[in-house]
Motif scaffolding. Structure first.
Motif, PDB file in Angstrom:
ATOM      1  N   SER A  73      -7.765   5.154  -9.797  1.00  0.00           N
ATOM      2  CA  SER A  73      -7.234   3.249 -10.026  1.00  0.00           C
ATOM      3  C   SER A  73      -8.078   2.491  -9.215  1.00  0.00           C
ATOM      4  O   SER A  73      -8.541   1.694  -9.719  1.00  0.00           O
ATOM      5  N   CYS A  93       0.826  -1.481   0.446  1.00  0.00           N
ATOM      6  CA  CYS A  93      -0.244  -0.025   0.325  1.00  0.00           C
ATOM      7  C   CYS A  93       0.895   1.483  -0.595  1.00  0.00           C
ATOM      8  O   CYS A  93       0.619   2.196  -1.054  1.00  0.00           O
ATOM      9  N   ARG A 110      -0.158  10.808   2.178  1.00  0.00           N
ATOM     10  CA  ARG A 110      -0.269  10.262   1.731  1.00  0.00           C
ATOM     11  C   ARG A 110       0.231   8.989   2.690  1.00  0.00           C
ATOM     12  O   ARG A 110      -0.354   7.701   2.222  1.00  0.00           O
ATOM     13  N   ARG A 115       2.047   2.079  -3.276  1.00  0.00           N
ATOM     14  CA  ARG A 115       0.724   2.630  -4.516  1.00  0.00           C
ATOM     15  C   ARG A 115       0.494   3.875  -4.422  1.00  0.00           C
ATOM     16  O   ARG A 115       0.902   4.974  -5.025  1.00  0.00           O
ATOM     17  N   VAL A 116       1.312   4.545  -2.680  1.00  0.00           N
ATOM     18  CA  VAL A 116       1.211   6.192  -2.723  1.00  0.00           C
ATOM     19  C   VAL A 116       2.252   6.768  -3.057  1.00  0.00           C
ATOM     20  O   VAL A 116       2.630   8.079  -2.868  1.00  0.00           O
ATOM     21  N   ALA A 166      -2.290   5.583   2.439  1.00  0.00           N
ATOM     22  CA  ALA A 166      -1.817   4.040   2.485  1.00  0.00           C
ATOM     23  C   ALA A 166      -2.666   3.576   2.876  1.00  0.00           C
ATOM     24  O   ALA A 166      -3.494   1.862   3.610  1.00  0.00           O
ATOM     25  N   LEU A 177      -5.733   2.478   1.873  1.00  0.00           N
ATOM     26  CA  LEU A 177      -6.163   1.631   0.489  1.00  0.00           C
ATOM     27  C   LEU A 177      -5.799  -0.084   1.589  1.00  0.00           C
ATOM     28  O   LEU A 177      -6.659  -1.400   1.004  1.00  0.00           O
ATOM     29  N   SER A 212      -3.634   9.478  -8.938  1.00  0.00           N
ATOM     30  CA  SER A 212      -3.799   9.200  -9.780  1.00  0.00           C
ATOM     31  C   SER A 212      -4.212   7.350  -8.488  1.00  0.00           C
ATOM     32  O   SER A 212      -5.003   6.741  -9.474  1.00  0.00           O
ATOM     33  N   VAL A 213      -3.997   7.799  -7.352  1.00  0.00           N
ATOM     34  CA  VAL A 213      -4.216   6.719  -6.592  1.00  0.00           C
ATOM     35  C   VAL A 213      -6.164   6.674  -6.487  1.00  0.00           C
ATOM     36  O   VAL A 213      -6.578   5.224  -6.983  1.00  0.00           O
TER      37      VAL A 213
END
Lengths: 309, 271
Positions: free
Chosen positions: B204, B143, B167, B146-147, B171, B174, B200-201
């Motif tokens: 997604s 996670c 961020r 991803r950030v 996470a 997530l 962007s996260v």
């Protein structure tokens, strides 16, 4: 020092001091991080009249009535604070200040006005406890630890304080993860279904039980010092909660042991005759540890604070 | 129709069942009223969040944006109102919700590391006592990747910049592995790189069929980032796709005199 002398005279007060210090320091870690550190102070002020009244009614210092009296005093305090806050339309902090000090003063007055001379309940003991008198007269040496008859005559404060410590440890161990999350981020904890109000109340009750049990054995000075000094010093030694708890327990034990020994022998080493109050010395040592941590601890600065704030 | 039948039979929302009730509104709020003291912060608000889309909650300062979100999540107690998550009561659906609180709502001086904060997202899975194992740490680490915070796992959280802290919070959300993501001002006071990483996260997540609701303050980016918009000023002002609900008229109604008329028409025009 030989076992013959150490076990009956020093072992039990030392253990009681250590247990009381650790039982207060453990919940103190969370209270400190929740900015509720003065709750320990408040509890020990508020419960005094409750304990005195419980003694006057029951005629003996025993755990049950004392806990009831302390709990009753806490309830009265909460009601009074709320009433003063609403009737006087003042902020809660001011209402608390008024109630805590008034109730403590009331407790002292009650102590002075009533006959408690037969037991260890007077103003001095309320502040300093009676650690030095919690000796184990039946012990003749280390072998007494295996002697059932001698063990049955241990000062009652020792098993009581040990049991309290076990209870405190259990509470923190079972709710460790929930306590950590809700102390850091209460809103997030609630979205996960953690009952943060109940948990916060549980923490305060745990602290109160530790405070009342310790109050009986070692007085309110140690209680106030141990809720704050070891956790605050520990926070400056590490940036991890797990390690902070460990440091705080270590500091509490050091303060209790060093404080007890210095109180008993320090004056002798300085050529004086008498010993000084163990509770007072233990609190002093915990304050010294805090001062040292504040000067030399590796994690003193607020790392997250931007420059100039 | 099948959805109706499923709920009548009272089955648990798993497997195929769960697929079906995803088509129900991920978050529906009816008649929500919250007061601080005497004054209502949120008054009789209805909201129906569209599944699989990104919705912005916007409104002037003090309009009740965050309060509405907190009340919907049970963080602050509402005076009245009903909240359903995927067609069921909130309490039954907590495992399907991820929440990112305002960054300023916590003390970043708390003694803990980045990875520990992300692991908090696994609380529902771990419960009170079970041990954190390697697989949990691996998931938390993933996670963080991803950030874009993989290298910061061992850092004390106080050592991070504001954007990095934000961020880390994302996470943690997530790690919750939810179907509905609720974020309170995630773009407030963060650097441009962080804003890009966060959006962007979120995109997604939308691409994976998740639903995202964001309390947002930057009117200039509403049209660019979001599918739907919910305008609030204590009461609901407008709700719907950006093209329909984010107009000169609705903005004027929500913000009143607080935005210059030229500003409003520019923003609405962008949409």
């Amino acid at each position: 020092m030989s076992g013959e002398e150490f076990v009956p005279l020093s072992l039990t007060p030392l253990l009681i001091g250590v247990f009381a210090a650790v039982a207060c320091a453990l919940p103190g870690n969370f209270l400190l991080l929740r900015r509720q550190a003065l709750i320990g102070d408040a509890i020990s002020h508020v419960v005094l009249p409750g304990i005195v009244v419980a003694f006057l009614i029951s005629g003996a210092i025993s755990a049950g009535p004392m806990m009831l009296g302390a709990a009753g005093a806490a309830v009265v305090a909460v009601v009074l604070i709320e009433a003063i806050r609403r009737l006087g339309r003042i902020e809660p902090g001011a209402a608390m200040g008024v109630v805590f000090t008034t109730m403590f003063a009331g407790g002292v007055l009650l102590l002075e006005q009533t006959d408690t001379s037969t037991v260890h309940l007077d103003v001095e003991h309320a502040l300093y406890g009676n650690l030095e008198s919690l000796i184990w007269l039946d012990a003749i040496g280390w072998s007494s630890l295996l002697d059932a008859e001698a063990l049955s005559n241990l000062p009652v404060e020792l098993p009581r304080m040990a049991l309290t410590l076990v209870g405190v440890c259990l509470f923190i161990a079972v709710f460790w993860r929930a306590l950590k999350i809700s102390t850091f981020d209460e809103g997030f904890a609630r979205t996960m279904g953690i009952r943060t109000n109940a948990l916060g109340l549980g923490l305060v009750i745990t602290a109160a039980v530790a405070a009342v049990a310790a109050f009986d054995a070692v007085g309110s000075i140690i209680v106030i010092a141990m809720f704050i000094c070891p956790p605050a010093a520990a926070r400056m030694m590490t940036n991890r909660l797990e390690a902070q708890i460990g440091w705080s327990v270590g500091f509490a034990v050091i303060a209790a042991v060093v404080g007890y020994v210095l109180a008993g022998y320090g004056p002798l080493w300085l050529g004086q005759q008498d010993a000084v109050s163990a509770a007072g010395m233990i609190a002093t040592i915990s304050g010294l540890i805090l001062a040292l941590a504040a000067v030399f601890g590796p994690c003193r600065s607020r790392a997250g604070a931007p420059a100039g704030v | 129709m099948t959805v109706e039948l499923a709920s009548i039979e009272g089955q648990r929302p798993d497997g195929q069942e769960r697929e079906q009730d995803l088509s129900k509104s991920p978050l529906s709020i009816r008649g929500l009223t919250v007061t601080y003291g005497e004054k209502p912060a949120v008054f009789s608000v209805d909201m129906t969040v569209q599944p699989g889309q990104m919705t912005a909650i916007i409104g002037p300062n003090g309009a009740g944006k965050s309060t509405m979100l907190k009340a919907a999540l049970g963080i602050v107690p509402p005076v009245s109102g009903r909240v359903q998550v995927f067609g069921r009561p909130l309490e039954e659906q907590r495992a399907r919700i991820a929440y990112v609180p305002q960054r300023a709502s916590v003390d970043w001086d708390f003694p803990t590391r980045v990875i520990d904060v992300v692991l908090m997202g696994l609380y529902r899975e771990l419960g009170l006592l079970s041990r954190i194992r390697g697989e949990h740490k691996a998931r938390a680490q993933e996670c963080l990747e991803r950030v874009g915070m993989a290298d910061f796992a061992e850092r004390q959280i106080g050592q991070l910049s504001g954007g990095q802290q934000q961020r880390v919070f994302l996470a943690r959300a997530l790690a919750q592995g939810a179907d509905l993501y609720l974020l309170d001002e995630p773009f407030a006071g963060v650097d441009a790189a962080t804003e890009k990483a966060i959006i962007s996260v979120l995109k997604s997540l939308r691409a994976a069929g998740k639903t995202v609701v964001v309390v947002h303050h930057d009117l200039a980016t509403v049209a660019e980032y979001f599918d739907n918009v919910f305008l609030i000023n204590t009461r609901r002002v407008a709700e719907g796709p950006v093209a329909e609900a984010f107009t000169e008229a609705t903005l004027q109604a929500a913000y009143g005199g607080r935005l210059a008329t030229t500003q409003v028409s520019q923003l609405a025009h962008k949409a």
